[in-house]
Structure formats: structure tokens, C-alpha cells
Write a protein that holds these residues in place. Sequence first.
Motif, PDB file in Angstrom:
ATOM      1  N   ILE A 127     -13.226   7.431   5.946  1.00  0.00           N
ATOM      2  CA  ILE A 127     -13.544   6.062   6.151  1.00  0.00           C
ATOM      3  C   ILE A 127     -12.650   5.970   4.334  1.00  0.00           C
ATOM      4  CG2 ILE A 127     -14.704   3.859   5.376  1.00  0.00           C
ATOM      5  CD1 ILE A 127     -14.734   4.980   7.744  1.00  0.00           C
ATOM      6  N   LEU A 128     -12.973   7.151   3.697  1.00  0.00           N
ATOM      7  CA  LEU A 128     -12.048   6.730   2.454  1.00  0.00           C
ATOM      8  C   LEU A 128     -10.925   7.584   2.373  1.00  0.00           C
ATOM      9  CD1 LEU A 128     -12.172   6.528  -0.761  1.00  0.00           C
ATOM     10  CD2 LEU A 128     -12.976   8.864  -1.210  1.00  0.00           C
ATOM     11  N   TYR A 129     -10.994   8.274   3.110  1.00  0.00           N
ATOM     12  CA  TYR A 129      -9.569   8.835   3.342  1.00  0.00           C
ATOM     13  C   TYR A 129      -8.341   8.455   3.697  1.00  0.00           C
ATOM     14  CZ  TYR A 129      -6.225  12.446   4.773  1.00  0.00           C
ATOM     15  OH  TYR A 129      -4.998  13.070   5.039  1.00  0.00           O
ATOM     16  N   LEU A 130      -8.606   7.649   4.818  1.00  0.00           N
ATOM     17  CA  LEU A 130      -8.089   6.247   5.274  1.00  0.00           C
ATOM     18  C   LEU A 130      -7.784   4.908   3.663  1.00  0.00           C
ATOM     19  CD1 LEU A 130     -10.147   5.572   9.026  1.00  0.00           C
ATOM     20  CD2 LEU A 130      -7.772   6.749   8.408  1.00  0.00           C
ATOM     21  N   THR A 131      -8.346   5.042   3.476  1.00  0.00           N
ATOM     22  CA  THR A 131      -7.873   3.942   1.999  1.00  0.00           C
ATOM     23  C   THR A 131      -6.887   4.780   1.320  1.00  0.00           C
ATOM     24  OG1 THR A 131      -9.833   5.113   1.014  1.00  0.00           O
ATOM     25  CG2 THR A 131     -10.732   2.872   2.010  1.00  0.00           C
ATOM     26  N   TYR A 132      -6.569   5.741   1.514  1.00  0.00           N
ATOM     27  CA  TYR A 132      -5.381   6.525   0.849  1.00  0.00           C
ATOM     28  C   TYR A 132      -4.550   6.431   1.594  1.00  0.00           C
ATOM     29  CZ  TYR A 132      -9.077   9.676  -1.557  1.00  0.00           C
ATOM     30  OH  TYR A 132     -10.547   9.494  -2.108  1.00  0.00           O
ATOM     31  N   TRP A 133      -3.957   5.883   2.853  1.00  0.00           N
ATOM     32  CA  TRP A 133      -3.230   5.610   4.133  1.00  0.00           C
ATOM     33  C   TRP A 133      -3.124   4.226   4.372  1.00  0.00           C
ATOM     34  CZ3 TRP A 133      -0.284  10.050   4.879  1.00  0.00           C
ATOM     35  CH2 TRP A 133      -0.511  11.277   4.062  1.00  0.00           C
ATOM     36  N   TYR A 134      -3.763   3.613   4.106  1.00  0.00           N
ATOM     37  CA  TYR A 134      -4.089   2.293   4.738  1.00  0.00           C
ATOM     38  C   TYR A 134      -4.568   0.977   3.666  1.00  0.00           C
ATOM     39  CZ  TYR A 134      -2.829   4.710   9.440  1.00  0.00           C
ATOM     40  OH  TYR A 134      -2.833   5.486  10.594  1.00  0.00           O
ATOM     41  N   LEU A 217       5.228   3.260   1.209  1.00  0.00           N
ATOM     42  CA  LEU A 217       2.983   3.399   1.809  1.00  0.00           C
ATOM     43  C   LEU A 217       2.332   3.260   0.443  1.00  0.00           C
ATOM     44  CD1 LEU A 217       3.175   6.277   4.545  1.00  0.00           C
ATOM     45  CD2 LEU A 217       2.636   3.982   5.026  1.00  0.00           C
ATOM     46  N   GLN A 218       2.957   4.046  -0.828  1.00  0.00           N
ATOM     47  CA  GLN A 218       2.242   3.908  -1.907  1.00  0.00           C
ATOM     48  C   GLN A 218       2.138   2.872  -2.065  1.00  0.00           C
ATOM     49  OE1 GLN A 218       0.602   6.757  -3.330  1.00  0.00           O
ATOM     50  NE2 GLN A 218      -0.326   4.747  -4.331  1.00  0.00           N
ATOM     51  N   SER A 219       3.524   1.940  -2.868  1.00  0.00           N
ATOM     52  CA  SER A 219       3.456   0.601  -2.719  1.00  0.00           C
ATOM     53  C   SER A 219       2.689  -0.518  -2.028  1.00  0.00           C
ATOM     54  CB  SER A 219       5.137  -0.329  -2.440  1.00  0.00           C
ATOM     55  OG  SER A 219       5.124  -0.201  -1.058  1.00  0.00           O
ATOM     56  N   LYS A 220       2.421  -0.104  -0.986  1.00  0.00           N
ATOM     57  CA  LYS A 220       1.306  -1.292  -0.902  1.00  0.00           C
ATOM     58  C   LYS A 220      -0.369  -0.576  -0.500  1.00  0.00           C
ATOM     59  CE  LYS A 220       4.451  -3.318   2.089  1.00  0.00           C
ATOM     60  NZ  LYS A 220       4.084  -4.794   1.778  1.00  0.00           N
ATOM     61  N   LEU A 221      -0.628   0.167  -1.374  1.00  0.00           N
ATOM     62  CA  LEU A 221      -1.934   0.814  -1.817  1.00  0.00           C
ATOM     63  C   LEU A 221      -1.351   0.273  -3.094  1.00  0.00           C
ATOM     64  CD1 LEU A 221      -1.389   4.612   0.292  1.00  0.00           C
ATOM     65  CD2 LEU A 221      -2.577   2.467   0.620  1.00  0.00           C
ATOM     66  N   ASP A 222      -1.182   0.661  -3.538  1.00  0.00           N
ATOM     67  CA  ASP A 222      -1.350   0.233  -5.314  1.00  0.00           C
ATOM     68  C   ASP A 222      -0.686  -1.500  -5.455  1.00  0.00           C
ATOM     69  OD1 ASP A 222      -0.651   2.302  -5.944  1.00  0.00           O
ATOM     70  OD2 ASP A 222       1.534   2.083  -5.866  1.00  0.00           O
ATOM     71  N   GLN A 226      -5.034  -3.815  -6.913  1.00  0.00           N
ATOM     72  CA  GLN A 226      -4.342  -4.882  -7.875  1.00  0.00           C
ATOM     73  C   GLN A 226      -5.693  -5.765  -7.127  1.00  0.00           C
ATOM     74  OE1 GLN A 226      -3.345  -4.045 -11.033  1.00  0.00           O
ATOM     75  NE2 GLN A 226      -2.763  -2.588  -9.757  1.00  0.00           N
ATOM     76  N   THR A 227      -6.193  -5.671  -6.302  1.00  0.00           N
ATOM     77  CA  THR A 227      -7.190  -6.722  -5.901  1.00  0.00           C
ATOM     78  C   THR A 227      -8.618  -6.851  -5.828  1.00  0.00           C
ATOM     79  OG1 THR A 227      -6.946  -6.265  -3.357  1.00  0.00           O
ATOM     80  CG2 THR A 227      -5.335  -8.013  -4.526  1.00  0.00           C
ATOM     81  N   LYS A 228      -8.590  -5.311  -5.736  1.00  0.00           N
ATOM     82  CA  LYS A 228     -10.007  -5.055  -6.126  1.00  0.00           C
ATOM     83  C   LYS A 228     -11.071  -4.431  -7.158  1.00  0.00           C
ATOM     84  CE  LYS A 228      -9.230  -1.671  -1.738  1.00  0.00           C
ATOM     85  NZ  LYS A 228      -8.745  -0.393  -0.918  1.00  0.00           N
ATOM     86  N   VAL A 229     -11.763  -4.203  -6.862  1.00  0.00           N
ATOM     87  CA  VAL A 229     -13.277  -4.582  -8.672  1.00  0.00           C
ATOM     88  C   VAL A 229     -13.054  -2.696  -8.594  1.00  0.00           C
ATOM     89  CG1 VAL A 229     -15.078  -4.298  -8.795  1.00  0.00           C
ATOM     90  CG2 VAL A 229     -14.406  -6.461  -7.390  1.00  0.00           C
ATOM     91  N   THR A 361     -12.719   0.512  -5.106  1.00  0.00           N
ATOM     92  CA  THR A 361     -11.840   1.598  -5.626  1.00  0.00           C
ATOM     93  C   THR A 361     -11.370   2.311  -6.217  1.00  0.00           C
ATOM     94  OG1 THR A 361      -8.806   1.197  -5.658  1.00  0.00           O
ATOM     95  CG2 THR A 361     -10.465   0.359  -7.466  1.00  0.00           C
ATOM     96  N   GLY A 362     -10.916   3.271  -5.709  1.00  0.00           N
ATOM     97  CA  GLY A 362     -11.224   4.813  -7.433  1.00  0.00           C
ATOM     98  C   GLY A 362     -12.609   5.340  -7.270  1.00  0.00           C
TER      99      GLY A 362
END
Length: 426
Positions: A127-134, A217-222, A226-229, A361-362
Motif C-alpha cells: 500500500i505504501l509502495y503504491l503511493t510512490y507511484w500513484y 510522475l514525480q511532479s504529480k507525486l510532489d 503538498q496536500t497531506k499532513v 505522507t513520508g
Amino acid sequence: MTDSIQAENIYRKVTLRLIPFLFICYLAAYLDRVNVGFAKLQMLSDLKFSETVYGLGAGIFFIGYFIFEVPSNILLEKIGPRVWIARIMITWGVLSSCMMFVSSETSYYVLRFLLGIAEAGFFPGIILYLTYWYPQARRGRITALFMTAIAFSGVVGGPLSGWIMSSFAGMYGIAGWQWLFLLEGLPSIVLGVAVIIYLDDSVVKAKWLTDEEKTFLQSKLDADAQTKVHLPIAKIFTDVRVWLFSGIYFFMVMGLYGIGFWLPNLIKAAGVTDVLNNGLLSAIPYFVAAVAMVLVGKNSDRTGERHWHLISFSLIGAVGFWLSTLNPTNITFSLIGITIACVGVLSSIALSWSLPTAYLTGTAAAAGIAMVNSIGNLSGFVSPFIVGWIKDVTGSLTGGLYFLAASIACSALLVALTKRLKPVRQ
């Protein structure tokens, strides 16, 4: 080519690269976790175990799982997904095969506990790994696609387990349930080795992506980040939302393992005593649920709505468990009820991960996702033990099914509470 078409092409490329392989890995993981439900059909009589002993051993897996879940996910983030996921898969494959050596209550409990330790971190790690891509907006459908492995473990695992137990029984003096553990543990070991070769730790390290695709892809993840805590790890354990997410998952997983560990028994109680036929019939609820999971996840992504989808399908799961109690000796009626329960439970579980992954995040995400999963999976201990105890006391699964219906209904109530929480401001 428009930007939207380019984006779809890039994400399609990522999905085709990652999801089929991760799907197969999770299929093997989940099959190794719940195949004890099929082994039970022969193992209990061979080893003279009671239903309570079976339920305790089935559930004790989740004690080891709970203890090592958060540390495992933090190590995954520090060491890297590729190496850590491979380690998890190889060790759990070995231990799952070793279940063939169970000869007493003690050895049963110890091996199930060790299997839980070995597998801890795999699911929340993915689940965490998928947040590295989507980014968040795409994760409802993607998580559902990945988690259809649970459903397909029933579609494939039921007939496969039934075939192994009926075809290999007595070969070389080894019981059918022992062959089941041995043969279903080996694929996890092979897949663990394949993880080292096939997976990449992140977008940046993916050699199969062009530089332009990596930048996109990285720009979308970045932007998503910004919207996360951004919470310190210590605050994860006191954050009310994380505890709510954990409670939601706890009650949903009650239903999941109620199905996983007791479906063969429900079918047997309806008069289907042949293990191969039992396995074939048990595939039906999972197949229907697999289709529903993808459709529900896709619709939730399209509308951007999460809460009412979760509430609705949790209640559908509760209704399904209740329906399965009305005529337990009729196989058609029982299968309709448990299929509805399976659709509700699996659809809501897949979608539930859209809540914590949208919030954290993180390193906080690594710890928070693991905490939600570890607390949620404690129900994997509670559910089979209580249902087994109820069956021993009453001689019927009906009371246990009422208990499972109430549990999944509680998850709907907790989802409703999350709608009332004020958003956290960074």
C-alpha cells in the motif's frame, strides 16, 4: 497528443508493469495465510483438534503480525521496498511450507505465530509502495485492482486446495492437508527471488521509464504530497484519525477473515462434503466480489466520493452475513448470502485505504499505514477465535455469522464519524 492522453498512457505503462506482478505476490501471500481454512477439513480429525483450538491457531498468526507490522514498514521505507518485500516473501514461503510438520497444538500455535511475524509488513508495504507511484486521485481503482488478489485467492485457492487435498492424500505417506501446505508455500519463495530482479524502489530508479515520464510522475507525486499532513512518527499513535482508520479496518477485516476461515465450513454444513466440490463452490463468492471491487473503486475515483461508498458497501456486507443465516442447510441460499457479504466486505476494504493514504505522507505514512493494518488485522485473531468458540458452544455457525454482521456494520458507523472530523491544517 493532449496532456490527459499522455498522462493516461504513462499511468497505463506503470500499471501494466507493477500491478500484475504485485497481484500475483499478494495472491500467494493471502493463500498462504488462509489455506489453513481448507486444511481444517482434514487436519482437525487427523490431529484431534477442537474448533476452538483451530480458531485460536488461525488467529494467533495475527499476534505476530501485529507486533512486527509497524517496525517492518518503517524498515521497508529505510531499506527499500525491493529488498524488504523479497525478504518477507521468502521467509513466509518457507514457514508456510513448514506447516506440514504440525503434529500438536503447540507446534500449530508456534508455526502460525512465526508465519505472522514473517509476513508482517507485506500488505501495508505494498500500500505504501503504491503511493510512490500513484497520486491520491488514482489510488481507489489501483488499490482495488491490487486487492482483487484476495478475491482471486478464493477463486483459484478453493479449487486448487480441494484438488491438492483430494489428489495427493496419502501419497508417500503424507496426508492431503500436509501436501496443501507444502505445495502452496513454494510459489512464495520463487516470487520472493523474482522481486529482487523485477521491482524498482521508486520512479527515479525505474529504468523502463523515460526521463520525461519520470519527471511527469514525480511532479504529480510532489503536488500530492503538498496536500497531506506531515506528522512526526510519535504523533501517529495519538492522532484521532489514525485510530478511527484503524477501527474501521478492524471491523471490516472481522468480516474478511470470517469468510476466509469459515467459508469451507459453511459449504460443508450445507451438505457439500467432497473437498474438491467444496473448493469449486467457494470460488463463486470471490469471483463476484473481484468484479465488484474494481467497479466500485473505479466509480469512487470517478466521482471523487469515498465515505458513502464505504458506508453503503459495509452495510451490504452486514446484510449478506445475515442472509446466510436464514437457511444454512440450503447451499443455494447460503451461497447467495455469503456472496453478498463477500462483495460488501471486499469492496469496502479495498476502498478504505483511500482514507489514510490521502491523509499521511513520508515516514508518517509508513508508520500510520502499518498501524492501521496491524490493529485492523488483530481482528484476524479475534474473528476466528470467537466464531470457533461460538460454534463449539452452540453447535452452529449462526451466532458467529450474527457477530460478523454486527462487526461490519460497526465499520460503517465509524466511517460516518470520519465525515464529521474537521480537516487538519498544516
